[in-house]
Every structure is written in C-alpha cells, then in structure tokens.
Design an enzyme around this catalytic site. Structure first.
Site, PDB file in Angstrom:
ATOM      1  N   GLY A 194       0.356   3.634 -95.141  1.00  0.00           N
ATOM      2  CA  GLY A 194      -1.074   3.405 -95.246  1.00  0.00           C
ATOM      3  C   GLY A 194      -2.025   2.627 -94.370  1.00  0.00           C
ATOM      4  O   GLY A 194      -2.960   2.708 -93.696  1.00  0.00           O
ATOM      5  N   GLU A 195      -0.994   1.579 -93.713  1.00  0.00           N
ATOM      6  CA  GLU A 195      -1.524   0.632 -92.801  1.00  0.00           C
ATOM      7  C   GLU A 195      -0.936   1.135 -91.138  1.00  0.00           C
ATOM      8  O   GLU A 195      -1.317   0.276 -90.411  1.00  0.00           O
ATOM      9  CB  GLU A 195      -0.755  -0.919 -93.126  1.00  0.00           C
ATOM     10  CG  GLU A 195      -1.567  -1.819 -94.262  1.00  0.00           C
ATOM     11  CD  GLU A 195      -1.374  -0.651 -95.423  1.00  0.00           C
ATOM     12  OE1 GLU A 195      -2.459  -0.440 -96.237  1.00  0.00           O
ATOM     13  OE2 GLU A 195      -0.105  -0.649 -96.046  1.00  0.00           O
ATOM     14  N   ASN A 313      -4.470   3.345-100.725  1.00  0.00           N
ATOM     15  CA  ASN A 313      -5.767   3.026-100.044  1.00  0.00           C
ATOM     16  C   ASN A 313      -5.663   4.137 -98.811  1.00  0.00           C
ATOM     17  O   ASN A 313      -4.995   4.868 -98.201  1.00  0.00           O
ATOM     18  CB  ASN A 313      -5.860   1.738 -99.412  1.00  0.00           C
ATOM     19  CG  ASN A 313      -4.663   1.446 -98.408  1.00  0.00           C
ATOM     20  OD1 ASN A 313      -3.536   1.463 -98.683  1.00  0.00           O
ATOM     21  ND2 ASN A 313      -4.989   1.506 -97.065  1.00  0.00           N
ATOM     22  N   ASP A 355      -9.073  -2.275-100.051  1.00  0.00           N
ATOM     23  CA  ASP A 355      -7.527  -2.038-100.078  1.00  0.00           C
ATOM     24  C   ASP A 355      -7.117  -1.981-101.399  1.00  0.00           C
ATOM     25  O   ASP A 355      -6.080  -2.733-101.533  1.00  0.00           O
ATOM     26  CB  ASP A 355      -6.520  -2.704 -99.190  1.00  0.00           C
ATOM     27  CG  ASP A 355      -5.059  -2.570 -99.427  1.00  0.00           C
ATOM     28  OD1 ASP A 355      -4.851  -1.300 -99.082  1.00  0.00           O
ATOM     29  OD2 ASP A 355      -4.329  -3.774 -99.198  1.00  0.00           O
ATOM     30  N   ASP A 357      -5.130  -0.360-103.332  1.00  0.00           N
ATOM     31  CA  ASP A 357      -4.213   0.979-103.698  1.00  0.00           C
ATOM     32  C   ASP A 357      -4.241   0.982-105.231  1.00  0.00           C
ATOM     33  O   ASP A 357      -4.165   0.129-106.053  1.00  0.00           O
ATOM     34  CB  ASP A 357      -2.774   0.324-103.293  1.00  0.00           C
ATOM     35  CG  ASP A 357      -2.477   0.677-101.870  1.00  0.00           C
ATOM     36  OD1 ASP A 357      -3.509   0.759-101.065  1.00  0.00           O
ATOM     37  OD2 ASP A 357      -1.261   0.836-101.277  1.00  0.00           O
TER      38      ASP A 357
END
Length: 623
Positions: A194-195, A313, A355, A357
């Site tokens: 996700g990053e 996220n 963020d 998640d």
C-alpha cells in the site's frame, strides 16, 4: 450378496465418489478442534486463538518454567506463530523466511529445513520490518508465503517442494508478509504494498497443484473485485455511492466531510471500486494505484462457506489527491470460498485520512442465536457484525482517547468525523488519536467461548500527521505524508484489555509501557498469555486482568503465543525477536524522529531494553 458385504461395498462406493481434497478438508477442520495440536495460525478457522487445555491453570501457573528454546539464526522481527501437527513443530523466520521442522519426540531435533533463495533487495521493499506471519498447513503440506511473492508448498514429512507459484510482482513494489491460510481445498494468500501504490488483491489457489482458483482485487470494477449479484443484499446502504458531502471538491482545509443523511444516500450502486475514486493520481486513475493491501488474517465459516478478511489503506497517504470514499479499501469482505464472489462488504473508514489499515483479524463467534463477527480496527473502534449479512450491530470506541471520529452511525455504518483532526496537504494536523499504527495493528486478539470475552493487545499512541505532495514511481515508496508518534493521554504507549463484544465495552484494562505487539492466547483455565516489547512474556487472569506470571525472554515479543500437548504434558510457546512497525527503526538504527514512518521517535526507548537487531528465538514453557 450378504447384507454385511453389501453395506461394505456401498461404503466403499461412497468413499470412492468423495475426492481426496474433500477428505483432507474434513480432516483439517477436525485437527483445528484438537487442543493437543496447533495446526492453524490462530488455532481454528474462526481465528479465536483459544485452546481448551487447562493443565496449566491459575493454581499452578507460578510453577511454569522454561522447558526449551530454539534460536532461529535470523535477526529482525519474528511475527506469527509456530504450528504443531502431531509430533512435529514447524517454524518460519523473518527474511529470508527459513523453515524448520522440529521433532518433538526426538529432543526437538531438526527433522528437515528449507532455505528459500530470495533476492536480498526484496528487504528494501518491506515497509515495516522483515516479517512473515507464519506458515499454513493442509493436505499434508506446509505452505510458506515468501517475502518475494512466491507461495511454496512443501511436503510436511520431508520438506521437499511440491509446487510453487508467483503471487505478486516485486518490480511494482509489491511483497507478501501474510501467513497463507488453508480452508477446505483452497490456499488463501494476500498482498502487501500500500505504501508503493500497488493495487492489491486476495488470491485463492487449489491446494493440490497451486493452480489459480480465483483472484479478487480491492479496487476496480465489480468484475475485478468479484462483486456478486446479491452483494450487500441485506444491507444495501453499505453500497452507497458516497457517504460524505462535498465529495467532488475533495477535503477542504480546516474541515472534514460531513456524513450524508441516511435518507439521502444513493444506493445500491455498481462499480464503486471505480466511481469512488474521483481524481487521477500520477499517470493513472486513482483506483489503479489504490492500495487495499490484504496482509492480515483470514477466517472461514465452513457452514456458510464464507471467507472473511479485510483490506488496507488507500494509496497514497495524502487524502486530498483522491477525493471520494476510495472503495473497496478499508473494507471487511465476506466471500464464497469456492468462487470468490463477495456476499457482503463493509467499509470501516471511508476516505481514509490517517492510514488506518483495516487488515486486522475478524473473529467468528455465536451468541444469542446469532452468527457474529468481531473486528478491532486500527481506527480505534470495536465492531460486532452479523456475519451472514454484514449488518453492523455494535461499533464503539475501544478507548476514550480516540478522537478522529465521535461515533459510528449504526444505520449507515459511517463514522462521524471530527473536523479538527481531519488531514490536508501541507497542513500539520496535531494530536490525532490514534496514530497510524492504530489502537490495534495486526497483533491478533483472542476470544474465549468459556468467558465470552475478547482479549485484545493495544497501542496507546497519538500522532501529528502532515500530508505532502509526492510523485509516483513504480517500485519506489509512495507514502505522501510525514508523521511523528508519541504516547497518548494515559502516559504510556500500550495496553491490554478484555472486551464484551455484545455491549462494546471494556471489562478490564491494563496499561503497558509500550504497545503490545504480540498476539493473545486464551485457554480453558481462563489464562491469557501475551508478550511485550520490553521482553516480558506474561500470563494474566482472564476474568480480572490480574498478572499471575511473567518471564523475561531474550528480545521483544511480537509473535503470537500458542499451546499444545506432547506425551500428555501441556506446553506454551512464543516467538521472540523484536521488530514490526514498532521495532523497525530500532532494528535499522534510524534516529530521525520521523524515520520508520514515525517509529524512530515514538519508540526510541526500546533500545534501552533490546539489542538491535532483535535475535529470533522460540521460547517454550511447561510445569
């Protein structure tokens, strides 16, 4: 033919008609219910982390001693748990994800080992330490999800490779840190990244040969997300086009979206994985780089044939560049295990700005004649849902310090945000609680069918959060925010609690100096075990929270405790080896307050309790 022989022939005929995978399935579910073994990461399909064993109890816990240990030979964070199948214990390490099979009947001798050959550069892609969350077992195979995206099936007796398949593409920044989960004749695995702007998915492979059964994306069209025709049939409001006002303009500085009144919501709507991403990012549509990672824990109800998991996220962490609800990130899904079609989905944090998640486990349980599912989310709320329909029954703050939202509207499931803690590009939002790592991260809670309580490891951390502009480059970090983390108003960084899932209330709460990053174990004697980042492994009374026993291990604990028996004797074990998000900065020697996505500043005292990097070991205890 005599009646007896006729009966035997009929039985043989019926057995012949049943496939081998079906028989293996039935056997595996039986094994998950055998308290003498620990054949799944969280003990059973329901993710309870509960064992009925009671040889170790409140009257003799003071006599619990170290029985044996095993150094893994690998440093960094050791999450997840060993498996115990018969007389063999299976252990996976942090990168390079070595696997050991220990013979419990032969002095814990190494029966076989497996050493993956992975490109060391994969380590640079792992956002939150070199972790893997353990192994899966089924059909006489051990399943390893390597960090480089390769899923491997090993013969449980010999360690020989049976098959392997590629799950994700590391060139795009995707990795895999989850434990594979085996349900019926499927192996379920996820996706991290996700990053990095990865568009994630969950995948089911056939257990026999590793062939693809189905794949469901977290964002995109209904066809890509595998949305069934009766999706959210019982709770159609969860398929609303937008749950907040001013959506076309995006977030506005100094304010947050206001919830759309229930009677004005537009639902049900199709293709929400496209329509709720209202602004292109980089060179693509937002949903094409939408995140929605699936690196957490999965559960399964065999009677309903439904798989439960949740998504992470939305990418990027800067919310102003992706107006809309950003479905189906931050969502709990229930899917048909055979087809992958989603029966229902509920988005916990629409248009995530922090963020938060949602990948934490969903625990299945029954009460008052209802089939329930409870989820403790990063966003700081504890949810209980009807697991057949997805209807939200309970949604309450896990701890009063949660401030980004005041409540959850049970009619719509929508959080009522506090505009003071909304985040916007180039604005440093102060004192947002919880921090991005949530009131609870991946460290799994446990549920006791005996006490009817959940036992939950917690973070008590707040943050300052500033979204920034960032350009997308495939395979490179794409965060788009800087943050600093610090203890919440309790003055400490962690806690551990018992929770009533029907009332949505704490029963008891213990403060801890640091976040409790270890998963919980609860037993039939109402003992609850967990570990701490300053190296304690503890047992507390499940009814009162009173500390009954503790032992200091060699490194901080981010693993999940298990229990099993061997030759009639009960053992309790846990992996140590500090790391994960809380320990990654310490492991890497990072000192800037914002390094490690804020972990360097928030957890700088960990070096006073741990050598760095943390050394991996298994610690086993008995009377």
């Amino acid at each position: 033919m005599k009646a007896k022989h006729l009966k035997l022939a009929l039985v043989a005929s019926l057995l012949g008609a049943v496939s081998a995978p079906a028989l293996a399935v039935d056997n595996l579910e039986k094994l998950t219910k055998d308290d003498n073994q620990w054949v799944a990461q969280r003990k059973d399909y329901a993710n309870t982390g509960y064992s009925g064993l009671s040889q170790i109890n409140k009257s003799n816990i003071k006599n619990l001693k170290a029985a044996w240990s095993f150094a893994t030979g690998v440093n960094r964070g050791h999450e997840g748990a060993p498996l115990v199948v018969g007389d063999i214990m299976y252990i996976a390490t942090a990168f390079p994800n070595n696997v050991y099979a220990l013979d419990l009947s032969n002095g814990e001798k190494i029966k076989w080992s497996y050493f993956p050959k992975q490109d060391p550069s994969v380590q640079s892609l792992l956002c939150c330490d070199n972790v893997t969350r353990g192994l899966g077992y089924g059909d006489n195979k051990i399943f390893l999800q390597q960090n480089d995206g390769i899923l491997v099936a090993l013969d449980a007796k010999t360690g020989n490779k049976v098959w392997e398949t590629k799950v994700v593409d590391v060139k795009q920044g995707a990795t895999t840190t989850n434990a594979p989960h085996v349900f019926k004749d499927k192996v379920i695995t996820g996706c991290s990244g996700g990053e990095y702007g990865v568009r994630c998915y969950i995948t089911a492979y056939n257990i026999k040969d590793g062939s693809l059964a189905w794949r469901a994306y977290s964002t995109g069209s209904d066809a890509d997300v595998l949305i069934g025709k009766d999706f959210n049939k019982e709770v159609p409001v969860h398929s609303a086009l937008s749950v907040y006002e001013d959506v076309n303009g995006g977030n506005k500085e100094g304010g947050s979206f206001k919830p759309v009144p229930a009677d004005k919501l537009k639902f049900p709507e199709t293709d929400l994985g496209l329509k709720t991403w209202l602004k292109p990012q980089a060179s693509k549509n937002g949903w094409e780089q939408g995140g929605g990672a699936t690196w957490g824990w999965y559960s399964y109800d065999s009677a309903l044939n439904l798989l439960y998991y949740s998504t992470g996220n939305p990418s990027v962490w800067n919310p102003d560049v992706r107006p809309g609800d950003n479905k189906w990130s931050m969502t709990i899904f229930a899917r048909d295990l055979d087809t992958g079609l989603a029966k229902w989905g509920y988005q916990l944090t629409p248009h995530d700005e922090w963020d938060y998640d949602a990948v934490n486990e969903t625990i299945l349980w029954d009460a008052d004649g209802k089939k329930l599912a409870t989820h403790f989310d990063r966003n700081g709320f504890g949810y209980t849902l009807n697991r057949e329909t997805g209807k939200v029954l309970v949604a309450e703050k896990i701890h009063p310090f949660v401030n980004w939202a005041s409540s959850i509207d049970l009619k719509t499931g929508v959080p009522v945000k506090d505009p003071k803690f909304s985040t916007h590009q180039d604005v440093n939002s102060k004192n947002v609680c919880p921090a991005s790592l949530g009131v609870k991260d991946q460290q799994p809670a446990a549920y006791s069918p005996k006490s009817k309580l959940f036992y939950v490891p917690l973070n008590h951390v707040c943050m300052d959060y500033e979204p920034v502009e960032v350009k997308y480059v495939a395979g490179q970090p794409w965060v788009g925010a800087t943050l600093s983390m610090f203890p919440g108003p309790d003055g400490v960084m962690g806690g551990f609690m018992a929770w009533d899932g029907l009332k949505g209330k704490q029963v008891w709460y213990n403060k801890e100096k640091f976040s409790v990053w270890s998963g919980a174990l609860v037993t039939g004697s109402d003992l609850v075990f967990y570990g701490t980042l300053e190296r304690w492994f503890k047992a507390v009374d499940g009814k009162t929270g009173k500390e009954l026993w503790k032992f200091r291990v060699g490194s901080g604990v981010i693993g999940n405790a298990i229990t099993y028996t061997h030759k009639g004797k009960q053992y309790v074990g846990v992996l140590s080896g500090i790391g994960g998000w809380a320990g990654v900065a310490m492991n890497l020697g990072l000192t800037n307050e914002n390094d490690g996505l804020g972990a360097a500043g928030g957890y700088k005292e960990l070096k006073e309790w741990n050598a760095a990097p943390g050394g991996g070991a298994l610690n086993v205890f008995s009377l």
